[in-house]
Design a protein around this motif. Structure first.
Motif, PDB file in Angstrom:
ATOM      1  N   GLN A 176     -34.486  31.336  16.970  1.00 12.45           N
ATOM      2  CA  GLN A 176     -33.283  32.156  16.907  1.00 12.45           C
ATOM      3  C   GLN A 176     -33.132  33.002  18.166  1.00 12.45           C
ATOM      4  O   GLN A 176     -32.027  33.126  18.720  1.00 12.45           O
ATOM      5  CB  GLN A 176     -33.323  33.064  15.681  1.00 12.45           C
ATOM      6  CG  GLN A 176     -32.068  33.931  15.506  1.00 12.45           C
ATOM      7  CD  GLN A 176     -30.849  33.122  15.160  1.00 12.45           C
ATOM      8  OE1 GLN A 176     -30.755  32.563  14.078  1.00 12.45           O
ATOM      9  NE2 GLN A 176     -29.884  33.044  16.070  1.00 12.45           N
ATOM     10  N   GLU A 177     -34.234  33.585  18.642  1.00  9.25           N
ATOM     11  CA  GLU A 177     -34.162  34.402  19.855  1.00  9.25           C
ATOM     12  C   GLU A 177     -33.717  33.575  21.045  1.00  9.25           C
ATOM     13  O   GLU A 177     -32.895  34.026  21.860  1.00  9.25           O
ATOM     14  CB  GLU A 177     -35.528  35.036  20.130  1.00  9.25           C
ATOM     15  CG  GLU A 177     -35.903  36.151  19.169  1.00  9.25           C
ATOM     16  CD  GLU A 177     -37.300  36.670  19.407  1.00  9.25           C
ATOM     17  OE1 GLU A 177     -37.508  37.890  19.251  1.00  9.25           O
ATOM     18  OE2 GLU A 177     -38.201  35.864  19.740  1.00  9.25           O
ATOM     19  N   ILE A 178     -34.253  32.366  21.165  1.00  2.69           N
ATOM     20  CA  ILE A 178     -33.876  31.506  22.287  1.00  2.69           C
ATOM     21  C   ILE A 178     -32.443  31.010  22.126  1.00  2.69           C
ATOM     22  O   ILE A 178     -31.665  30.999  23.092  1.00  2.69           O
ATOM     23  CB  ILE A 178     -34.858  30.336  22.404  1.00  2.69           C
ATOM     24  CG1 ILE A 178     -36.252  30.871  22.747  1.00  2.69           C
ATOM     25  CG2 ILE A 178     -34.396  29.336  23.466  1.00  2.69           C
ATOM     26  CD1 ILE A 178     -37.352  29.830  22.684  1.00  2.69           C
ATOM     27  N   ALA A 179     -32.072  30.620  20.919  1.00  4.46           N
ATOM     28  CA  ALA A 179     -30.699  30.159  20.677  1.00  4.46           C
ATOM     29  C   ALA A 179     -29.689  31.257  20.965  1.00  4.46           C
ATOM     30  O   ALA A 179     -28.601  30.986  21.491  1.00  4.46           O
ATOM     31  CB  ALA A 179     -30.559  29.664  19.244  1.00  4.46           C
ATOM     32  N   ASP A 180     -30.026  32.508  20.641  1.00  3.23           N
ATOM     33  CA  ASP A 180     -29.116  33.629  20.925  1.00  3.23           C
ATOM     34  C   ASP A 180     -28.897  33.782  22.424  1.00  3.23           C
ATOM     35  O   ASP A 180     -27.781  34.083  22.871  1.00  3.23           O
ATOM     36  CB  ASP A 180     -29.669  34.928  20.338  1.00  3.23           C
ATOM     37  CG  ASP A 180     -29.557  34.988  18.827  1.00  3.23           C
ATOM     38  OD1 ASP A 180     -28.819  34.169  18.244  1.00  3.23           O
ATOM     39  OD2 ASP A 180     -30.216  35.862  18.222  1.00  3.23           O
ATOM     40  N   VAL A 181     -29.958  33.588  23.191  1.00  4.84           N
ATOM     41  CA  VAL A 181     -29.834  33.655  24.650  1.00  4.84           C
ATOM     42  C   VAL A 181     -28.946  32.515  25.153  1.00  4.84           C
ATOM     43  O   VAL A 181     -28.033  32.731  25.971  1.00  4.84           O
ATOM     44  CB  VAL A 181     -31.224  33.593  25.309  1.00  4.84           C
ATOM     45  CG1 VAL A 181     -31.099  33.401  26.821  1.00  4.84           C
ATOM     46  CG2 VAL A 181     -32.016  34.862  25.005  1.00  4.84           C
ATOM     47  N   LEU A 182     -29.188  31.323  24.676  1.00  4.11           N
ATOM     48  CA  LEU A 182     -28.387  30.176  25.101  1.00  4.11           C
ATOM     49  C   LEU A 182     -26.925  30.335  24.702  1.00  4.11           C
ATOM     50  O   LEU A 182     -26.018  29.985  25.467  1.00  4.11           O
ATOM     51  CB  LEU A 182     -28.953  28.887  24.502  1.00  4.11           C
ATOM     52  CG  LEU A 182     -30.327  28.461  25.016  1.00  4.11           C
ATOM     53  CD1 LEU A 182     -30.812  27.227  24.268  1.00  4.11           C
ATOM     54  CD2 LEU A 182     -30.283  28.188  26.511  1.00  4.11           C
ATOM     55  N   ASP A 183     -26.688  30.872  23.522  1.00  3.97           N
ATOM     56  CA  ASP A 183     -25.324  31.056  23.054  1.00  3.97           C
ATOM     57  C   ASP A 183     -24.564  32.044  23.934  1.00  3.97           C
ATOM     58  O   ASP A 183     -23.365  31.881  24.168  1.00  3.97           O
ATOM     59  CB  ASP A 183     -25.335  31.539  21.605  1.00  3.97           C
ATOM     60  CG  ASP A 183     -23.954  31.502  20.970  1.00  3.97           C
ATOM     61  OD1 ASP A 183     -23.286  30.458  21.054  1.00  3.97           O
ATOM     62  OD2 ASP A 183     -23.535  32.531  20.404  1.00  3.97           O
ATOM     63  N   LEU A 184     -25.273  33.045  24.442  1.00  2.00           N
ATOM     64  CA  LEU A 184     -24.621  34.059  25.278  1.00  2.00           C
ATOM     65  C   LEU A 184     -24.175  33.501  26.623  1.00  2.00           C
ATOM     66  O   LEU A 184     -23.189  33.978  27.198  1.00  2.00           O
ATOM     67  CB  LEU A 184     -25.572  35.241  25.496  1.00  2.00           C
ATOM     68  CG  LEU A 184     -25.010  36.449  26.250  1.00  2.00           C
ATOM     69  CD1 LEU A 184     -23.857  37.082  25.468  1.00  2.00           C
ATOM     70  CD2 LEU A 184     -26.104  37.477  26.503  1.00  2.00           C
ATOM     71  N   CYS A 185     -24.873  32.484  27.103  1.00  6.12           N
ATOM     72  CA  CYS A 185     -24.555  31.994  28.450  1.00  6.12           C
ATOM     73  C   CYS A 185     -24.166  30.519  28.485  1.00  6.12           C
ATOM     74  O   CYS A 185     -24.100  29.925  29.562  1.00  6.12           O
ATOM     75  CB  CYS A 185     -25.741  32.236  29.392  1.00  6.12           C
ATOM     76  SG  CYS A 185     -27.290  31.484  28.891  1.00  6.12           S
ATOM     77  N   ARG A 186     -23.867  29.912  27.334  1.00  3.03           N
ATOM     78  CA  ARG A 186     -23.626  28.466  27.310  1.00  3.03           C
ATOM     79  C   ARG A 186     -22.289  28.070  27.927  1.00  3.03           C
ATOM     80  O   ARG A 186     -22.137  26.964  28.448  1.00  3.03           O
ATOM     81  CB  ARG A 186     -23.713  27.931  25.887  1.00  3.03           C
ATOM     82  CG  ARG A 186     -22.688  28.491  24.925  1.00  3.03           C
ATOM     83  CD  ARG A 186     -22.911  27.925  23.525  1.00  3.03           C
ATOM     84  NE  ARG A 186     -22.118  28.568  22.503  1.00  3.03           N
ATOM     85  CZ  ARG A 186     -20.887  28.220  22.192  1.00  3.03           C
ATOM     86  NH1 ARG A 186     -20.317  27.216  22.826  1.00  3.03           N
ATOM     87  NH2 ARG A 186     -20.227  28.866  21.247  1.00  3.03           N
ATOM     88  N   GLY A 187     -21.296  28.956  27.913  1.00  2.00           N
ATOM     89  CA  GLY A 187     -20.024  28.685  28.559  1.00  2.00           C
ATOM     90  C   GLY A 187     -19.376  27.395  28.088  1.00  2.00           C
ATOM     91  O   GLY A 187     -19.555  26.957  26.951  1.00  2.00           O
ATOM     92  N   GLY A 188     -18.603  26.785  29.001  1.00  4.21           N
ATOM     93  CA  GLY A 188     -17.916  25.528  28.703  1.00  4.21           C
ATOM     94  C   GLY A 188     -18.547  24.385  29.479  1.00  4.21           C
ATOM     95  O   GLY A 188     -19.759  24.370  29.715  1.00  4.21           O
ATOM     96  N   GLN A 189     -17.724  23.425  29.915  1.00  7.03           N
ATOM     97  CA  GLN A 189     -18.262  22.260  30.620  1.00  7.03           C
ATOM     98  C   GLN A 189     -18.857  22.611  31.969  1.00  7.03           C
ATOM     99  O   GLN A 189     -19.591  21.802  32.545  1.00  7.03           O
ATOM    100  CB  GLN A 189     -17.177  21.200  30.803  1.00  7.03           C
ATOM    101  CG  GLN A 189     -16.890  20.381  29.553  1.00  7.03           C
ATOM    102  CD  GLN A 189     -16.110  19.117  29.871  1.00  7.03           C
ATOM    103  OE1 GLN A 189     -15.288  19.081  30.778  1.00  7.03           O
ATOM    104  NE2 GLN A 189     -16.356  18.052  29.115  1.00  7.03           N
ATOM    105  N   GLU A 190     -18.563  23.808  32.467  1.00  5.06           N
ATOM    106  CA  GLU A 190     -19.133  24.203  33.760  1.00  5.06           C
ATOM    107  C   GLU A 190     -20.614  24.537  33.663  1.00  5.06           C
ATOM    108  O   GLU A 190     -21.312  24.633  34.677  1.00  5.06           O
ATOM    109  CB  GLU A 190     -18.365  25.405  34.329  1.00  5.06           C
ATOM    110  CG  GLU A 190     -18.776  26.771  33.794  1.00  5.06           C
ATOM    111  CD  GLU A 190     -18.360  27.024  32.351  1.00  5.06           C
ATOM    112  OE1 GLU A 190     -18.908  27.964  31.727  1.00  5.06           O
ATOM    113  OE2 GLU A 190     -17.468  26.309  31.859  1.00  5.06           O
ATOM    114  N   THR A 191     -21.130  24.712  32.444  1.00  8.58           N
ATOM    115  CA  THR A 191     -22.518  25.143  32.250  1.00  8.58           C
ATOM    116  C   THR A 191     -23.347  24.039  31.626  1.00  8.58           C
ATOM    117  O   THR A 191     -22.992  23.486  30.585  1.00  8.58           O
ATOM    118  CB  THR A 191     -22.579  26.395  31.358  1.00  8.58           C
ATOM    119  OG1 THR A 191     -21.830  27.449  31.973  1.00  8.58           O
ATOM    120  CG2 THR A 191     -24.017  26.861  31.176  1.00  8.58           C
TER     121      THR A 191
END
Length: 265
Positions: free
Chosen positions: A160-175
């Motif tokens: 969950q901690e890692i997924a929360d980090v990824l969710d914050l910076c996952r963006g769109g197709q540019e990421t």
């Protein structure tokens, strides 16, 4: 004056000479093929051994990016911390990561936002000699040309901690999200293949029941799978082999896989 994290494993895990490195990566990429109409991946799992061991497997993932070189402009890169004990996720303080192919700018704005999370810390020492992140960079520089980087070394952290980090910076197709991980370590060849086949079944079904004995990057894989389930991403195995297939003996092998995660169609 810019703060640059210099290459630590050039000359060991991959060539230190710029021209030789560029030639070796191009050769590995040219040995792979991509299915026509392949979707732009949102995430990759890629191995991080020396290129003579896992470079061909890694090339299967990175070749997939070439049609999307003008789309992807940011890479969120996660790998296990091999040399520093960590709780949570560690960001560098550097402004650039260097390889023989040049300097890669850090997305400092995103890093500052991530550092506000309780599980994320700025720990420069965790990046000084960490190879799991560095070995991915020359491949990324070759296929994407220009991009910014959000590099994180992972220690003890929940999915969950890692997924929360990824969710914050996952963006769109540019990421693009890249998780750097090998599979089983130091088992006999056939035993390793059985072990890794079982691990891959869990990953390909977005089942986060992956232990630290299954993969050295088990923690970031578990976090990615948590996010993949939320986003409805589909996993595809691009390549699997182990060091007994490449440059090592078959008595004590390390497993390698390239896996892409894309939006289900």
């Amino acid at each position: 004056m810019s703060n640059v994290r210099p290459a630590a494993v050039a000359g060991y895990f991959y060539p230190a000479d710029r021209n030789q490195l560029a030639s070796d990566i191009r050769m590995l990429l040219d040995k792979t093929t991509v299915k026509p109409g392949s979707a732009c991946p949102k995430a990759l799992i890629v191995p991080h051994a020396g290129y003579i061991y896992s470079g061909q497997t890694a090339a299967h993932a990175y070749r997939l990016l070439e049609p999307w070189a003008q789309t992807i402009s940011r890479v969120v890169l996660l790998g296990p911390s091999h040399r520093t004990f960590l709780r949570g996720l560690a960001l560098p303080s550097a402004d650039f990561f260097a390889t023989p192919l040049g300097d890669i700018p850090i997305d400092t704005e995103t890093c500052q936002r991530l550092a506000a999370l309780p599980q994320v810390h700025v720990i420069p020492t965790s990046h000084i000699s960490e190879h799991s992140l560095e070995v991915q960079l020359p491949f990324l520089q070759t296929v994407l040309k220009t991009f910014s980087l959000v590099p994180m070394a992972i220690g003890l952290a929940s999915p969950q901690e890692i997924a929360d980090v990824l969710d914050l910076c996952r963006g769109g197709q540019e990421t693009l999200i890249v998780v750097s991980s090998d599979l089983s370590h130091y088992q006999a060849y056939e035993q390793a293949r059985i072990h890794d086949t079982n691990t891959l079944k869990h990953i390909l079904s977005n089942d986060g029941q992956i232990s630290d004995d299954d993969a050295c990057g088990a923690a970031p894989i578990r976090g990615l799978l948590y996010l993949a389930r939320d986003l409805g991403l589909k996993a595809e195995l691009l390549d699997y082999r182990n060091s007994g297939d490449t440059a090592g003996d078959k008595d004590r092998v390390v497993g390698y896989a390239a896996i892409a995660f894309s939006e289900a169609t």
